[in-house]
Scaffold this motif. Structure first.
Motif, PDB file in Angstrom:
ATOM      1  N   PRO A   1     -15.127  19.985   0.662  1.00  0.00           N
ATOM      2  CA  PRO A   1     -16.796  19.478   0.439  1.00  0.00           C
ATOM      3  C   PRO A   1     -17.307  20.157  -0.602  1.00  0.00           C
ATOM      4  O   PRO A   1     -17.265  21.283  -0.992  1.00  0.00           O
ATOM      5  N   GLY A   2     -18.131  19.298  -1.418  1.00  0.00           N
ATOM      6  CA  GLY A   2     -18.671  19.867  -2.955  1.00  0.00           C
ATOM      7  C   GLY A   2     -17.394  19.684  -3.843  1.00  0.00           C
ATOM      8  O   GLY A   2     -18.202  19.773  -5.008  1.00  0.00           O
ATOM      9  N   GLY A   3     -16.433  19.140  -3.818  1.00  0.00           N
ATOM     10  CA  GLY A   3     -15.230  19.335  -4.777  1.00  0.00           C
ATOM     11  C   GLY A   3     -15.626  17.846  -5.495  1.00  0.00           C
ATOM     12  O   GLY A   3     -16.360  17.016  -5.108  1.00  0.00           O
TER      13      GLY A   3
ATOM     14  N   MET B   1     -15.662  11.109  -8.952  1.00  0.00           N
ATOM     15  CA  MET B   1     -16.452  11.564  -7.640  1.00  0.00           C
ATOM     16  C   MET B   1     -16.737  12.638  -7.715  1.00  0.00           C
ATOM     17  O   MET B   1     -15.937  13.687  -7.461  1.00  0.00           O
ATOM     18  N   ASN B   2     -18.024  13.316  -7.848  1.00  0.00           N
ATOM     19  CA  ASN B   2     -18.506  14.678  -7.491  1.00  0.00           C
ATOM     20  C   ASN B   2     -19.365  14.912  -6.255  1.00  0.00           C
ATOM     21  O   ASN B   2     -19.678  13.907  -5.605  1.00  0.00           O
TER      22      ASN B   2
ATOM     23  N   ARG C   1     -23.858  10.970  -7.395  1.00  0.00           N
ATOM     24  CA  ARG C   1     -22.676  11.569  -7.372  1.00  0.00           C
ATOM     25  C   ARG C   1     -21.410  10.945  -7.773  1.00  0.00           C
ATOM     26  O   ARG C   1     -20.491  11.549  -8.408  1.00  0.00           O
ATOM     27  N   PHE C   2     -21.201   9.612  -7.714  1.00  0.00           N
ATOM     28  CA  PHE C   2     -20.115   8.913  -8.290  1.00  0.00           C
ATOM     29  C   PHE C   2     -20.488   8.197  -9.598  1.00  0.00           C
ATOM     30  O   PHE C   2     -21.606   7.814  -9.777  1.00  0.00           O
ATOM     31  N   THR C   3     -19.548   8.073 -10.658  1.00  0.00           N
ATOM     32  CA  THR C   3     -19.667   7.457 -11.646  1.00  0.00           C
ATOM     33  C   THR C   3     -18.568   6.513 -12.080  1.00  0.00           C
ATOM     34  O   THR C   3     -17.180   6.820 -12.054  1.00  0.00           O
ATOM     35  N   ILE C   4     -18.859   5.274 -12.261  1.00  0.00           N
ATOM     36  CA  ILE C   4     -17.598   4.334 -12.572  1.00  0.00           C
ATOM     37  C   ILE C   4     -17.707   3.937 -13.920  1.00  0.00           C
ATOM     38  O   ILE C   4     -18.779   4.086 -14.563  1.00  0.00           O
TER      39      ILE C   4
ATOM     40  N   VAL D   1     -11.628  14.409   2.380  1.00  0.00           N
ATOM     41  CA  VAL D   1     -12.536  15.601   1.931  1.00  0.00           C
ATOM     42  C   VAL D   1     -12.761  16.205   3.230  1.00  0.00           C
ATOM     43  O   VAL D   1     -13.393  16.153   4.300  1.00  0.00           O
ATOM     44  N   SER D   2     -12.133  17.624   3.341  1.00  0.00           N
ATOM     45  CA  SER D   2     -12.151  18.463   4.359  1.00  0.00           C
ATOM     46  C   SER D   2     -11.820  19.954   3.996  1.00  0.00           C
ATOM     47  O   SER D   2     -11.470  20.048   2.880  1.00  0.00           O
TER      48      SER D   2
END
Length: 119
Positions: free
Chosen positions: A14-16, A82-83, A66-69, A117-118
């Motif tokens: 998480p956060g990655g 994906m951030n 958070r995400f950019t395409i 995400v874990s």
């Protein structure tokens, strides 16, 4: 026919961050839309983000900021950066390309790539 090859999935805390790539090949049209969908276990597939050949982009609310395409037309490749990933982003991510033919989009799908995400 259009073929889509996805890459870039994996396990992240998480956060990655992760970056997904989707390369298109085959017989393609000038006007198109490419995007990313995701499907979590027990849920319906949903749109995450998409972008048109004219560079108009669209995001689902919970990934905005958070995400950019992005699109590299020369490489026929779409990316999803994906951030600040959250556990709820865990899903299989699918690339879709829609080629505008006549009066509608003809859609093609990739095989999917797992994002987990874990901690």
């Amino acid at each position: 026919q259009v073929q889509l090859v996805e890459s870039g999935g994996g396990l992240v805390q998480p956060g990655g961050s992760l970056r997904l790539s989707c390369a298109a090949s085959g017989s393609m049209r000038i006007l198109f839309k490419m995007g990313w969908y995701r499907q979590a276990p027990g849920k319906q597939r949903e749109l995450v983000a998409d972008i048109t050949s004219e560079r108009y982009s669209n995001y689902v609310d919970d990934v905005k900021g958070r995400f950019t395409i992005s699109l590299n037309s020369a490489k026929n490749t779409v990316y999803l950066q994906m951030n600040s990933l959250k556990t709820e982003d865990t899903a299989v991510y699918y690339c879709k390309r829609g080629d505008w033919i006549g009066d509608r989009y003809i859609d093609y799908w990739g095989q999917g790539t797992q994002v987990t995400v874990s901690s």
